[in-house]
Design an enzyme around this catalytic site. Structure first.
Site, PDB file in Angstrom:
ATOM      1  N   ASP A   1     -52.276 105.771 -12.376  1.00 36.87           N
ATOM      2  CA  ASP A   1     -51.618 104.676 -11.682  1.00 36.87           C
ATOM      3  C   ASP A   1     -52.594 103.566 -11.374  1.00 36.87           C
ATOM      4  O   ASP A   1     -53.749 103.841 -11.128  1.00 36.87           O
ATOM      5  CB  ASP A   1     -51.220 105.213 -10.298  1.00 36.87           C
ATOM      6  CG  ASP A   1     -49.763 105.380 -10.151  1.00 36.87           C
ATOM      7  OD1 ASP A   1     -49.063 105.176 -11.139  1.00 36.87           O
ATOM      8  OD2 ASP A   1     -49.338 105.710  -9.037  1.00 36.87           O
TER       9      ASP A   1
ATOM     10  N   ASP B   1     -41.711 109.928 -10.846  1.00 40.72           N
ATOM     11  CA  ASP B   1     -42.857 110.374 -11.623  1.00 40.72           C
ATOM     12  C   ASP B   1     -42.846 111.883 -11.833  1.00 40.72           C
ATOM     13  O   ASP B   1     -43.583 112.410 -12.665  1.00 40.72           O
ATOM     14  CB  ASP B   1     -44.171 109.998 -10.916  1.00 40.72           C
ATOM     15  CG  ASP B   1     -44.381 108.501 -10.882  1.00 40.72           C
ATOM     16  OD1 ASP B   1     -43.803 107.817 -11.740  1.00 40.72           O
ATOM     17  OD2 ASP B   1     -45.110 108.025  -9.996  1.00 40.72           O
TER      18      ASP B   1
ATOM     19  N   ASP C   1     -46.975 108.916  -8.065  1.00 42.82           N
ATOM     20  CA  ASP C   1     -46.692 108.979  -6.637  1.00 42.82           C
ATOM     21  C   ASP C   1     -45.206 108.952  -6.334  1.00 42.82           C
ATOM     22  O   ASP C   1     -44.771 109.454  -5.312  1.00 42.82           O
ATOM     23  CB  ASP C   1     -47.404 107.838  -5.892  1.00 42.82           C
ATOM     24  CG  ASP C   1     -47.091 106.480  -6.481  1.00 42.82           C
ATOM     25  OD1 ASP C   1     -46.304 106.418  -7.438  1.00 42.82           O
ATOM     26  OD2 ASP C   1     -47.636 105.476  -5.992  1.00 42.82           O
TER      27      ASP C   1
HETATM   28  P1  ADP Z   1     -46.883 100.008  -9.819  1.00 39.17           P
HETATM   29  O1  ADP Z   1     -46.642 100.996 -10.908  1.00 39.17           O
HETATM   30  O2  ADP Z   1     -48.056  99.130 -10.124  1.00 39.17           O
HETATM   31  O3  ADP Z   1     -46.955 100.629  -8.470  1.00 39.17           O
HETATM   32  P2  ADP Z   1     -44.153  99.230  -9.167  1.00 39.17           P
HETATM   33  O4  ADP Z   1     -43.338 100.073 -10.060  1.00 39.17           O
HETATM   34  O5  ADP Z   1     -44.296  99.633  -7.749  1.00 39.17           O
HETATM   35  O6  ADP Z   1     -45.615  99.017  -9.831  1.00 39.17           O
HETATM   36  O7  ADP Z   1     -43.580  97.760  -9.170  1.00 39.17           O
HETATM   37  C1  ADP Z   1     -43.185  97.128 -10.363  1.00 39.17           C
HETATM   38  C2  ADP Z   1     -42.731  95.725 -10.078  1.00 39.17           C
HETATM   39  O8  ADP Z   1     -41.610  95.733  -9.207  1.00 39.17           O
HETATM   40  C3  ADP Z   1     -43.772  94.862  -9.376  1.00 39.17           C
HETATM   41  O9  ADP Z   1     -44.600  94.190 -10.276  1.00 39.17           O
HETATM   42  C4  ADP Z   1     -42.930  93.891  -8.579  1.00 39.17           C
HETATM   43  O10 ADP Z   1     -42.585  92.800  -9.377  1.00 39.17           O
HETATM   44  C5  ADP Z   1     -41.693  94.669  -8.263  1.00 39.17           C
HETATM   45  N1  ADP Z   1     -41.743  95.244  -6.903  1.00 39.17           N
HETATM   46  C6  ADP Z   1     -42.626  96.168  -6.456  1.00 39.17           C
HETATM   47  N2  ADP Z   1     -42.368  96.506  -5.187  1.00 39.17           N
HETATM   48  C7  ADP Z   1     -41.297  95.793  -4.800  1.00 39.17           C
HETATM   49  C8  ADP Z   1     -40.515  95.694  -3.596  1.00 39.17           C
HETATM   50  N3  ADP Z   1     -40.820  96.420  -2.513  1.00 39.17           N
HETATM   51  N4  ADP Z   1     -39.483  94.842  -3.554  1.00 39.17           N
HETATM   52  C9  ADP Z   1     -39.171  94.118  -4.638  1.00 39.17           C
HETATM   53  N5  ADP Z   1     -39.823  94.162  -5.790  1.00 39.17           N
HETATM   54  C10 ADP Z   1     -40.889  94.982  -5.906  1.00 39.17           C
HETATM   55 MG    MG Z   2     -45.740 101.114  -6.752  1.00 41.82          MG
END
Ligand code: ADP
Ligand code: MG
Length: 937
Positions: free
Chosen positions: A366, A667, A663
């Site tokens: 991650d 996953d 996490d």
């Molecule tokens: P990572 O694998 O890096 O943790 P996430 O899956 O958490 O990424 O997030 C993917 C995308 O979703 C982010 O790039 C963002 O654009 C959007 N995002 C993440 N968290 C939020 C949230 N709490 N509310 C709205 N959009 C989100």
């Molecule tokens: Mg995330």
């Protein structure tokens, strides 16, 4: 779902709701009255309405006050199931007794008794007792060790208190507590749902139903509703798969439905494959040595030795040759490794993972929180009419100005920034209490960062949420990549939405989407995580967000872009480099934008350019050659959880042993599929932790590297113990064979043989299993998973050292007999020599490659102690009346004893020479490889 909104209208954030529970009685629950209050209603909790449930438990939707919760905790006890008892000491001792070795010794003791050889019988019983005690003590330690580790991962829940949301160990929950749960959370107790959004629970462990069940607050159900259909309840032991729940804890600990069936749980885990393989190996060696013993008996009888003596010697020989301590030593090595890993923030959930870590060839990790600090801070905004503005301050520190090139914002721009912050604070599931410290913060990091931004923009989220009540929402999910929520602002309904720019922008009107996307891309390529924020007024009669969102919401007003920086973990870059050196490839997986991902991967040394990046869309499109593309890539961006399984499978197809970190609740399948699932202990979900083999307590990538180091060390130590025990057994067998074949008397009596093993085996083996990780272990490539544990090198070392000890000792014995020594004296000296031999040989076994002189004593003090203790006990026995007669021993003149030392050192000398020879050859080979490679360049 309509029902939910009604509860919300009685809203938790409504000040009127924050009244003391049950009309302000100081102690609503106490004594017998309390016990009655906390007992379930006769028809079960599903058969009462929400309000009745709250009333029965003297609680309210604002939760219990901390003092009241504390009082109830005293009354009902912690929210934990009675621990499934580990193996008791008695069971462990009995387990020790169930071994062929013990049967042999028992048989010998019986025969000795029958023959009225009471001294011998007594000694055999002594050996038996000591063996059993040592083995049991070691297993007991390993057992308590794993039990301690199992409890090291506490479940943390968000609990509603009148003073705000707090994070609490789930063991402290009491009936009447109000908890907030979201997708991925383990349900910590039996809960009556007060309100919920899109809640789905996996209850397979309770009901056997494998599909997630939709859950919602609702009216009282019929009393006879079966467990599987109590849709208004959540049960301890199940897992919230998705959505959100505000729920009332109705029963805890043994009072839960899970508690009622807990007797059926706690089946012991199967022993790890390595232990099983070694068990088989030990049995095989046992058979082989029995064959050998047979040969010795035949030789003895052919020489006309008395049957009785032959019988005892044969048994003693079998006892010394069978490496019975091996499985226990392996258990110890694994248990020590798990403890060492725990000290380095890696909790081992499945023992085989220790071994697997050493063979791991790829870590797919991650980005957020593992390579970065997970301290997202909004640093830059883009506002449609005002361009870029910057924000000072880092992390949860709320002191930071919003400015444009150093000067404050004008009122127009301030207003625009506030509008963005307001929307993002409303469409938000986190709780941030600036004075509550770490306990006052909970929720997603993006959401928390937006709440900090709101404070900096001069807003108070609490007040905002009260003014604009939430009437419906669509929580963030990694698949959707946005979150939306609908609010009643008094003068109308507004939907607020925030999410990935390429998801939100297409819904906006009145902006040039192309150019804004380019701006977002530009920010992303500089390492910002970019989210777009938008809003739209809806008809006031609209009280729901229907599927699909897109059609309904077209024509949003874009409020701007927010750019977040998540600082890299300071140790991440070095850890990535270390992985590389260890021959372990590092691949980064993120839901983030490809440009953001690449910028960060570059900084970490994971990727060079766009050719190293594969996006989720490419994986979804899945052509042929995808596996090769995945194997070659090092960054996976815009990845959805479902893609992670494909990534793992592709890497495994390419022959890798894959460690995968994760996490989220989504996953879990990938963590299951990976050879080593690694979950985050701090910010990860319970679902991910349940699916994982390992848990990182600090969520830190560097800990994975520490785990690989310890995993390799454990494997190496297991080999060392095998080496020691098999080679000394072989030496003793060889000595007997050679002596008898050359017409010499028996080199040692049965009792002496048993004694030799008693003083040298247990302590040295256990100590060797604790050898510290050798330096340079991380500079080697991972071992091939197909490589057998007992490989050519181990066989070579075992045979060589066994032959030296066997030959030299027989030669010495022959020499002494030849020079007219009595059998008594020759055996006495030989026994001293054998103890010395085994003491010296341990130092050979400390490393298969490095010179014994290069390994500092400090890397294993217990071993040094064990060696000296063995000598002391042995010499002491020679001076102990009674024991010395039984062992047919007497003190050796110091001069003779000193002469034995150089003889014993012969085995060190030969093995050192062998190591030197091998390392020269190895170096020559690698030089010629380098020359060859250079000639190609
Ligand atoms: P990572 O694998 O890096 O943790 P996430 O899956 O958490 O990424 O997030 C993917 C995308 O979703 C982010 O790039 C963002 O654009 C959007 N995002 C993440 N968290 C939020 C949230 N709490 N509310 C709205 N959009 C989100
Ligand atoms: Mg995330």
């Amino acid at each position: 779902m309509q029902d939910d909104f009604e509860t919300r209208s009685s809203g938790s954030l409504d000040p009127a709701d924050r009244r003391p529970a049950a009309g302000g009685r100081a102690s609503p629950v106490g004594g017998d009255e309390g016990a009655a209050l906390l007992s379930p209603p006769s028809g079960g909790w599903h058969a009462v309405s929400r309000d009745d449930a709250l009333a029965r438990l003297a609680s309210s939707s604002a939760g219990l006050a901390a003092a009241e919760a504390g009082r109830r905790l005293e009354l009902v006890g912690p929210n934990a199931l009675p621990q499934a008892p580990g193996r008791s000491l008695v069971a462990i001792v009995l387990g020790q007794l169930r071994s062929p070795l013990i049967y042999l010794l028992l048989a010998a003791a019986t025969v000795a008794l029958v023959l009225a050889e009471y001294d011998d019988a007594g000694f055999i019983f002594l050996v038996l007792t000591i063996n059993t005690a040592v083995g049991a003590a070691q297993e007991w330690r390993a057992e308590t060790n794993t039990a301690a580790l199992r409890s090291a991962i506490a479940t943390i829940v968000r609990v509603v208190r009148p003073e705000g949301v707090r994070r609490l160990d789930s063991a402290r929950l009491v009936p009447g507590d109000v908890v907030l749960l979201e997708g991925g959370d383990r349900v910590p107790a039996d809960i009556r749902i007060l309100d919920s959004t899109e809640a789905r629970a996996d209850e397979s462990s309770l009901t056997g139903e494998s599909l997630p069940v939709d859950k919602a607050a609702g009216a009282a159900l019929a009393i006879e509703t079966p467990l599987a259909e109590r849709l208004t309840m959540l049960f301890a032991g199940s897992m919230l798969q998705g959505g959100r729940v505000r729920g009332l804890v109705v029963s805890t600990g043994a009072g839960t439905e899970l508690g009622a069936i807990a007797g059926a749980l706690g089946t012991p885990a199967a022993p790890p494959p390595l232990t099983r393989r070694l068990d088989r190996f030990t049995r095989l060696l046992g058979l082989a040595s029995l064959g050998l013993v047979g040969v010795v008996i035949l030789l003895q009888l052919a020489l006309g030795a008395p049957l009785e003596e032959t019988f005892f010697v044969a048994i003693a020989l079998a006892v010394s040759v069978i490496p019975e301590g091996l499985p226990v030593a392996v258990t110890i090595a694994l248990s020590i490794a798990t403890r060492r890993m725990a000290q380095r923030n890696v909790i081992v959930r499945h023992l085989p993972a220790v071994e697997g870590l050493g063979a791991c060839t790829v870590v797919a990790t991650d980005k957020t929180g593992t390579l970065t600090m997970n301290q997202l801070t909004a640093r830059r905004l883009w506002l449609p009419d005002h361009g870029f503005v910057d924000i000072e301050g880092v992390g949860f520190d709320t002191g930071g100005a919003i400015h444009k090139n150093g000067t404050g914002l004008g009122s127009e721009a301030s207003f625009a920034a506030q509008a963005l912050a307001r929307s993002a604070a409303l469409c938000n599931d986190a709780d941030f209490d600036p004075v509550g410290g770490a306990d006052g913060r909970s929720g997603d990091t993006v959401d928390l960062a937006f709440l900090v931004l709101a404070v900096k923009a001069g807003l108070d989220a609490g007040t905002l949420r009260k003014q604009a009540r939430r009437i419906a929402d669509r929580p963030f999910s990694a698949e959707r990549r946005y979150a939306a929520s609908l609010h009643d602002h008094g003068d109308g309904h507004v939907v607020h939405i925030k999410g990935a720019a390429e998801v939100v922008l297409p819904l906006c009107s009145g902006v040039d989407q192309g150019s804004v996307l380019t701006l977002a891309e530009g920010m992303a390529s500089r390492g910002y995580r970019v989210l777009a924020v938008a809003a739209k007024r809806l008809d006031p009669d609209r009280a729901q967000l229907s599927h699909p969102l897109d059609g309904e919401l077209a024509g949003l007003t874009l409020l701007g872009l927010a750019g977040f920086i998540d600082p890299l973990r300071p140790e991440a870059k070095a850890a990535v480099a270390e992985c590389r050196r260890a021959g372990v490839a590092v691949k980064m997986i993120t839901g983030d934008h490809a440009a953001t991902a690449l910028a960060i991967a570059r900084e970490l040394g994971i990727a060079d350019g766009p050719q190293d990046v594969v996006t989720g869309r490419e994986i979804a499109a899945a052509g042929t050659g995808l596996a090769a593309r995945i194997d070659a890539a090092s960054v996976f961006a815009r990845v959805e959880p479902a893609h992670k399984v494909r990534i793992v499978e592709a890497l495994q197809q390419a022959g890798h042993i894959v460690a995968m970190t994760g996490d989220g609740v989504n996953d879990a399948p990938a963590l299951h599929r990976a050879d080593l699932g690694v979950a985050m202990g701090r910010d990860g979900t319970d679902a991910a932790r349940d699916a994982a083999d390992l848990v990182l307590t600090d969520d830190n990538f560097a800990s994975v590297v520490a785990g690989i180091d310890e995993g390799r060390a454990a494997y190496a130590n297991i080999r060392k113990v095998i080496y020691l025990s098999v080679s000394t057994g072989a030496a003793e067998a060889l000595m007997f064979l050679l002596a008898l074949a050359s017409g010499l008397p028996l080199p040692l009596t049965a009792v002496q043989l048993l004694w030799l093993n008693l003083v040298t085996n247990g302590g040295q083996h256990a100590a060797l299993a604790a050898e510290a990780s050798e330096p340079g272990l991380l500079a080697r490539p991972p071992r091939s998973p197909r490589e057998p544990l007992i490989d050519a090198l181990l066989i070579r070392e075992t045979l060589l050292s066994g032959a030296i000890i066997g030959l030299v000792s027989t030669a010495v014995f022959g020499y002494l007999i030849g020079h007219g020594w009595s059998e008594f004296d020759a055996r006495n000296t030989l026994l001293f020599l054998m103890v010395a031999f085994e003491n010296v040989h341990v130092f050979n076994c400390r490393s298969e490659t490095r010179s014994a002189f290069r390994i500092p004593f400090s890397a294993n003090w217990p071993l040094i102690v064990a060696v000296f203790a063995a000598q002391a006990v042995h010499v002491g026995a020679a001076f102990t009346p009674g024991l010395s007669e039984l062992l047919e021993m007497r003190p050796l003149p110091v001069a003779e004893w000193l002469m034995l030392i150089p003889i014993a050192l012969s085995v060190l000398l030969v093995m050192e020479a062998d190591k030197a020879l091998r390392s020269v050859r190895e170096r020559r080979r690698s030089v010629s490889r380098a020359t060859f490679l250079r000639s190609l360049a």
